[in-house]
Design a protein around this motif. Structure first.
Motif, PDB file in Angstrom:
ATOM      1  N   LEU A  47      14.308  14.260  32.196  1.00 25.03           N
ATOM      2  CA  LEU A  47      12.951  14.371  31.658  1.00 25.03           C
ATOM      3  C   LEU A  47      12.845  15.427  30.560  1.00 25.03           C
ATOM      4  CD1 LEU A  47      10.812  14.011  34.902  1.00 25.03           C
ATOM      5  CD2 LEU A  47      11.456  12.251  33.241  1.00 25.03           C
ATOM      6  N   ALA A  48      13.575  16.521  30.688  1.00 23.80           N
ATOM      7  CA  ALA A  48      13.505  17.583  29.678  1.00 23.80           C
ATOM      8  C   ALA A  48      13.929  17.071  28.309  1.00 23.80           C
ATOM      9  CB  ALA A  48      14.366  18.773  30.093  1.00 23.80           C
ATOM     10  N   LEU A  53       5.318  20.855  24.703  1.00 24.64           N
ATOM     11  CA  LEU A  53       4.839  21.613  25.857  1.00 24.64           C
ATOM     12  C   LEU A  53       4.761  23.078  25.455  1.00 24.64           C
ATOM     13  CD1 LEU A  53       6.937  20.013  28.723  1.00 24.64           C
ATOM     14  CD2 LEU A  53       4.513  19.677  28.233  1.00 24.64           C
ATOM     15  N   GLU A  54       3.652  23.705  25.742  1.00 28.71           N
ATOM     16  CA  GLU A  54       3.471  25.115  25.401  1.00 28.71           C
ATOM     17  C   GLU A  54       3.186  25.910  26.662  1.00 28.71           C
ATOM     18  OE1 GLU A  54       0.724  25.711  22.235  1.00 28.71           O
ATOM     19  OE2 GLU A  54       1.753  24.303  20.936  1.00 28.71           O
ATOM     20  N   GLY A  69       5.536  25.281  30.045  1.00 30.14           N
ATOM     21  CA  GLY A  69       6.296  24.039  29.896  1.00 30.14           C
ATOM     22  C   GLY A  69       7.245  23.773  31.044  1.00 30.14           C
ATOM     23  N   ARG A  70       7.898  24.808  31.563  1.00 27.75           N
ATOM     24  CA  ARG A  70       8.826  24.629  32.689  1.00 27.75           C
ATOM     25  C   ARG A  70       8.074  24.140  33.923  1.00 27.75           C
ATOM     26  NH1 ARG A  70      13.440  22.801  33.145  1.00 27.75           N
ATOM     27  NH2 ARG A  70      12.718  21.782  34.991  1.00 27.75           N
ATOM     28  N   ALA A  71       6.867  24.662  34.143  1.00 27.45           N
ATOM     29  CA  ALA A  71       6.060  24.233  35.285  1.00 27.45           C
ATOM     30  C   ALA A  71       5.682  22.758  35.143  1.00 27.45           C
ATOM     31  CB  ALA A  71       4.811  25.104  35.422  1.00 27.45           C
ATOM     32  N   VAL A  72       5.393  22.322  33.923  1.00 24.60           N
ATOM     33  CA  VAL A  72       5.059  20.912  33.698  1.00 24.60           C
ATOM     34  C   VAL A  72       6.274  20.038  33.992  1.00 24.60           C
ATOM     35  CG1 VAL A  72       4.404  19.204  31.950  1.00 24.60           C
ATOM     36  CG2 VAL A  72       3.235  21.409  32.027  1.00 24.60           C
ATOM     37  N   THR A  98       5.203  10.099  24.092  1.00 22.24           N
ATOM     38  CA  THR A  98       3.865   9.750  24.564  1.00 22.24           C
ATOM     39  C   THR A  98       3.667   8.242  24.499  1.00 22.24           C
ATOM     40  OG1 THR A  98       3.027  11.822  23.646  1.00 22.24           O
ATOM     41  CG2 THR A  98       1.387  10.171  24.261  1.00 22.24           C
ATOM     42  N   ALA A  99       3.119   7.685  25.545  1.00 19.03           N
ATOM     43  CA  ALA A  99       2.719   6.277  25.582  1.00 19.03           C
ATOM     44  C   ALA A  99       1.205   6.233  25.722  1.00 19.03           C
ATOM     45  CB  ALA A  99       3.377   5.559  26.751  1.00 19.03           C
TER      46      ALA A  99
END
Length: 174
Positions: free
Chosen positions: A32-33, A147-148, A151-154, A39-40
């Motif tokens: 995923l990273a 991701l800002e 981002g790691r949490a997302v 984006t869809a």
């Protein structure tokens, strides 16, 4: 008229009912990273006939096989209500230098034990899909994001969501 003088059609259209390999890889729930930023657009129609768009990342989409797509959404999203009423949605995105539009028939998935995310899970089967490209222009991307902050949490949340989608998809096949 000779074949050399016949102009090539400007639009290449591929119609499919199974995910092409590049799309299946995109939605396989892995790495995923490396796919962040993709984006869809999930398009639904509400009871008033208005088209609604939900923007989704790879952490909210999972293709368990060649003909289906699992989707994770917040339960209060208008798209969830619209799909519950119509059982239909369209997904659009750019992949492998082509524009994709996929018509889906959608039903709810059961929640997974131990999932406290509060997300609504749905499973869609491909009704019909199209990939469009033109020879004179190469699509290099669609809607993208960065991701800002957290981002790691997302990414961690996406990993959990994909695991829950995998479990829900597997349970639905039993």
């Amino acid at each position: 008229m000779s074949d050399s003088l016949t102009p090539e059609p400007p639009l290449e259209l591929i119609v499919f009912d199974e995910w092409p390999d590049a799309v299946r890889t995109l939605f396989d729930g892995s790495s995923l990273a490396s796919k962040k930023g993709f984006t869809a657009s999930l398009l639904t129609v509400d009871t008033n006939g208005h088209v609604r768009t939900s923007l989704l990342g790879v952490g909210e989409l999972y293709a368990p096989d060649s003909r289906t797509l699992c989707i994770a959404l917040w339960p209060q999203a208008r798209a969830v209500r619209a799909m519950a009423q119509s059982g239909r949605a369209a997904l659009t995105f750019v992949c492998d230098e082509a524009f994709y539009q996929v018509q889906l028939r959608v039903t709810p998935l059961m929640a997974v034990k131990g999932d406290d995310s509060g997300l609504a899970y749905l499973i869609g089967s491909i009704d019909t899909g199209e990939a469009q490209s033109v020879r004179y222009a190469r699509l290099t991307g669609g809607i993208t994001f960065e991701l800002e902050g957290e981002g790691r949490a997302v990414l961690d949340r996406w990993e959990r969501q994909i695991e829950h989608l995998k479990q829900a998809a597997a349970a639905a096949k039993r």
